[in-house]
Design an enzyme around this catalytic site. Sequence first.
Site, short mmCIF file in Angstrom:
data_model
loop_
_atom_site.label_atom_id
_atom_site.label_comp_id
_atom_site.label_asym_id
_atom_site.label_seq_id
_atom_site.Cartn_x
_atom_site.Cartn_y
_atom_site.Cartn_z
N ASP A 165 0.82 -1.22 0.00
CA ASP A 165 0.00 0.00 0.00
C ASP A 165 0.85 1.27 0.00
O ASP A 165 0.63 2.18 0.79
CB ASP A 165 -0.96 0.01 1.19
CG ASP A 165 -2.03 -1.05 1.08
OD1 ASP A 165 -1.99 -1.85 0.12
OD2 ASP A 165 -2.91 -1.10 1.96
N ASP A 186 -0.24 -4.51 -3.72
CA ASP A 186 -1.28 -3.47 -3.86
C ASP A 186 -0.67 -2.07 -3.72
O ASP A 186 -1.24 -1.20 -3.06
CB ASP A 186 -2.37 -3.67 -2.80
CG ASP A 186 -2.97 -5.06 -2.82
OD1 ASP A 186 -2.92 -5.72 -3.88
OD2 ASP A 186 -3.47 -5.50 -1.77
N ARG A 246 -5.27 -6.55 -8.85
CA ARG A 246 -6.41 -7.32 -8.36
C ARG A 246 -7.44 -6.31 -7.86
O ARG A 246 -7.09 -5.18 -7.46
CB ARG A 246 -6.01 -8.29 -7.26
CG ARG A 246 -5.36 -7.67 -6.03
CD ARG A 246 -5.02 -8.73 -5.00
NE ARG A 246 -4.40 -8.17 -3.79
CZ ARG A 246 -4.18 -8.88 -2.68
NH1 ARG A 246 -4.55 -10.15 -2.61
NH2 ARG A 246 -3.60 -8.31 -1.64
N TRP A 248 -9.72 -4.38 -5.50
CA TRP A 248 -10.06 -4.12 -4.10
C TRP A 248 -11.58 -4.01 -3.95
O TRP A 248 -12.15 -4.39 -2.94
CB TRP A 248 -9.35 -2.86 -3.64
CG TRP A 248 -9.47 -2.57 -2.17
CD1 TRP A 248 -9.86 -3.44 -1.18
CD2 TRP A 248 -9.21 -1.34 -1.51
NE1 TRP A 248 -9.84 -2.81 0.05
CE2 TRP A 248 -9.45 -1.51 -0.13
CE3 TRP A 248 -8.79 -0.08 -1.96
CZ2 TRP A 248 -9.30 -0.49 0.81
CZ3 TRP A 248 -8.63 0.93 -1.03
CH2 TRP A 248 -8.87 0.73 0.34
#
Length: 324
Positions: A165, A186, A246, A248
């Site tokens: 993140d 991510d 991907r 969220w």
Amino acid sequence: MHGSLLKLALLSFSLASSAAVLPRDTGRTSAPSGCSTVGTSGDYSTIGDALTALGSSTADACIYIAAGTYEEQLVINYAGHLTLYGETTDTQTYKQNTVTITHTISSPEAGSLDNSATVNIKSDLVSVYNINIANGYGSGAQAVALVANADQLGFYACQFTGYQDTLYAKAGHQYYINSRIEGAVDYIFGDASAWFENCDIVSNGAGYITAMSRETTSDTAWYAIDHCNIKAASGVDLTGDVYLGRPWRVLARVIYQYSVLPDIINAKGWHSMADGATPLYYEFNNTGAGSDTSDREYLSTIDAPVAKETVLGDDYKNWVDSSY
């Protein structure tokens, strides 16, 4: 006589054209006119103090930050157009940046993703030049370097470094160019409508580059990764270990176009996360060992590249710096 005048006119045009491109690789080693300064000999010793001094003004403002590493955690919420400049010998690339803002805390420790951010931008019309922003936590938990949670944000030749993140492109229209974004899991995520151009997107571990959180059909947000270079961090073998993204949230929408996808990209390309997700994942005219789409999963078809107007709005030229 007419021939001499023509030669003079052509020479003048040539000089003017040359002058127009010269500033593209010039440095910024002193404060632009009207800016407050941060550094050992500046108006303020910390960036936080310089931001506090802006107060409740709505006027355009700028802050010049001298070379150094600043251990700070910043929230930017200014009512006017704010520009942050980092000292550099070459404004067009992140590779000569000399200013780093860093902090180390995870999201579980901080209580939320936003509270873990080294820099949290909450106000519209912020432009950031030649500044590195890092969260030094590393692997093991979410830890955000930048929260970009406002409209008309521009990042020029910046670096964003973390692991999970890294860059929370949360909301609003955002523009990233000539920048470097590093992480593993991510590390570009959120629901902003964000355009990434000529950026180095660097994986330092196995995982997923994007985790976009669009969840309604009326949401106009995109992540557009345009003319970017995807790569592994130096010394890390990630062959086949990285996915383009991907979801969220269920209607994530991401495109990679005109970008270089190396062999670190898994042949499946995309991965699942949100239950019931029907993401819109696109690839257009990419190159590199990881650009073959024959084994892709969750991939939708598209016949043309996505335009900046689609991602940033028809008025993007009013707030995006066209010199980059």
